[in-house]
Design a protein around this motif. Structure first.
Motif, PDB file in Angstrom:
ATOM      1  N   VAL A   1       0.723  -0.897   0.779  1.00 16.64           N
ATOM      2  CA  VAL A   1      -0.127  -0.227   0.006  1.00 16.64           C
ATOM      3  C   VAL A   1       0.707   1.131  -0.259  1.00 16.64           C
ATOM      4  O   VAL A   1       0.825   2.078  -0.405  1.00 16.64           O
ATOM      5  CB  VAL A   1      -0.826   0.362   1.332  1.00 16.64           C
ATOM      6  CG1 VAL A   1      -1.772   1.287   1.318  1.00 16.64           C
ATOM      7  CG2 VAL A   1      -1.971  -0.609   1.318  1.00 16.64           C
ATOM      8  N   ASP A   2       2.082   1.224   0.640  1.00 17.26           N
ATOM      9  CA  ASP A   2       2.762   2.332   0.383  1.00 17.26           C
ATOM     10  C   ASP A   2       3.697   2.732  -0.279  1.00 17.26           C
ATOM     11  O   ASP A   2       3.322   3.831  -0.823  1.00 17.26           O
ATOM     12  CB  ASP A   2       4.022   1.720   2.090  1.00 17.26           C
ATOM     13  CG  ASP A   2       3.453   2.101   3.327  1.00 17.26           C
ATOM     14  OD1 ASP A   2       2.408   2.805   3.615  1.00 17.26           O
ATOM     15  OD2 ASP A   2       4.047   1.735   4.430  1.00 17.26           O
TER      16      ASP A   2
ATOM     17  N   TYR B   1       1.262   3.789  -2.911  1.00 18.54           N
ATOM     18  CA  TYR B   1       1.044   4.943  -2.317  1.00 18.54           C
ATOM     19  C   TYR B   1       2.144   6.502  -3.196  1.00 18.54           C
ATOM     20  O   TYR B   1       1.200   7.070  -3.562  1.00 18.54           O
ATOM     21  CB  TYR B   1       0.788   5.476  -0.489  1.00 18.54           C
ATOM     22  CG  TYR B   1       0.622   6.954  -0.446  1.00 18.54           C
ATOM     23  CD1 TYR B   1      -0.702   7.826  -0.739  1.00 18.54           C
ATOM     24  CD2 TYR B   1       1.625   7.727   0.030  1.00 18.54           C
ATOM     25  CE1 TYR B   1      -0.743   8.951  -0.720  1.00 18.54           C
ATOM     26  CE2 TYR B   1       1.678   9.108   0.299  1.00 18.54           C
ATOM     27  CZ  TYR B   1       0.265   9.491  -0.072  1.00 18.54           C
ATOM     28  OH  TYR B   1       0.393  10.823   0.375  1.00 18.54           O
TER      29      TYR B   1
ATOM     30  N   ARG C   1      -4.358   6.224   1.121  1.00 21.56           N
ATOM     31  CA  ARG C   1      -3.724   4.262   1.211  1.00 21.56           C
ATOM     32  C   ARG C   1      -5.007   3.680   2.124  1.00 21.56           C
ATOM     33  O   ARG C   1      -5.307   2.599   2.006  1.00 21.56           O
ATOM     34  CB  ARG C   1      -3.234   5.163   2.964  1.00 21.56           C
ATOM     35  CG  ARG C   1      -1.413   5.421   2.480  1.00 21.56           C
ATOM     36  CD  ARG C   1      -0.714   5.029   3.439  1.00 21.56           C
ATOM     37  NE  ARG C   1       0.449   5.586   3.436  1.00 21.56           N
ATOM     38  CZ  ARG C   1       1.085   6.708   3.104  1.00 21.56           C
ATOM     39  NH1 ARG C   1       0.440   7.505   3.630  1.00 21.56           N
ATOM     40  NH2 ARG C   1       2.319   7.053   3.293  1.00 21.56           N
TER      41      ARG C   1
ATOM     42  N   GLN D   1      -6.053   0.149   0.747  1.00 26.20           N
ATOM     43  CA  GLN D   1      -6.696  -0.833   1.558  1.00 26.20           C
ATOM     44  C   GLN D   1      -6.900  -1.150   0.873  1.00 26.20           C
ATOM     45  O   GLN D   1      -7.863  -2.495   1.463  1.00 26.20           O
ATOM     46  CB  GLN D   1      -6.234  -0.069   3.325  1.00 26.20           C
ATOM     47  CG  GLN D   1      -6.721  -1.395   4.088  1.00 26.20           C
ATOM     48  CD  GLN D   1      -5.376  -2.170   3.629  1.00 26.20           C
ATOM     49  OE1 GLN D   1      -4.370  -1.982   4.251  1.00 26.20           O
ATOM     50  NE2 GLN D   1      -5.563  -3.904   3.317  1.00 26.20           N
TER      51      GLN D   1
END
Length: 215
Positions: free
Chosen positions: A64-65, A68, A75, A79
């Motif tokens: 996810v990071d 992003y 986020r 998610q």
């Protein structure tokens, strides 16, 4: 460069998001991780196909990071998208005969269509639909108050969801169903909606209860 929008209503983001994707194109079964190849440059540029590149990236393990950093999409949304891809991966490891009621209900609650589930478990849409009916899994009719409770709502948006356990409305009388024209695309216009409205008005003159369903 966007030329339009869709409106999808659900009680979870995953549910509404997958509904919206299916509205845009009838060939799309949902948040499909097999439509596009992963390409970091495509992830950086917001296009109408980027969400499918994003799905593919989640499938092969992008965090996810990392997504992003590439997309600048919040986020929270990433998610939720990951939840869909992860559950699809889970379903791919399950045979249709081993699907439990809880598994099927979970899939429906996060927006999976019967066809989408069938593709994941290598079955058919009809077989999944029958299994769902055997498990007594059906959507509920919920109501959106379009006047913010300022006065009694006489016209309402209705939507179907699997994230409920009761109907907001009951249909005890016989109704005539009018099928709506679907989503707007280039080349379509309000006259298609007006055909449906005209049909409803004529039916009301005949004292028929009506309900319009738009896919």
């Amino acid at each position: 460069k966007s030329v339009g929008e869709v409106m999808a209503v659900g009680r979870k983001f995953e549910e509404a998001f997958q509904k919206a994707l299916r509205m845009v194109d009838e060939t799309v079964i949902g948040f499909d991780a097999y439509v596009k190849e992963v390409n970091d440059e495509d992830l950086k540029e917001p296009t109408d196909k980027r969400m499918f590149v994003l799905a593919a990236a989640l499938r092969i393990g992008y965090s996810v990071d990392k997504l992003y950093d590439l997309t600048k999409i919040d986020r929270w949304f990433l998610q939720k998208m990951k939840n869909i891809v992860d559950y699809n991966t889970f379903l791919q490891k399950v045979a249709q005969a081993d699907l439990t009621k809880a598994m099927l209900l979970r899939a429906k609650q996060i927006g999976f269509s019967d066809k989408q589930i069938a593709v994941a478990v290598k079955s058919t849409e009809l077989a999944i639909r029958k299994q769902r009916k055997d498990f007594d899994i059906s959507p509920f009719v919920k109501q959106i108050d379009t006047v913010a409770a300022e006065w009694p709502a006489s016209t309402n948006y209705l939507y179907l969801t699997y994230n409920a356990n009761s109907h907001d409305l009951t249909f005890k009388e016989e109704h005539t169903m009018v099928i709506g024209s679907g989503v707007y695309r280039i080349g379509s216009s309000v006259e298609f909606d007006w055909c449906a409205v005209g049909c409803l008005r004529e039916l009301r003159k005949l004292n028929r209860k009506t309900i319009m369903v738009n896919y």
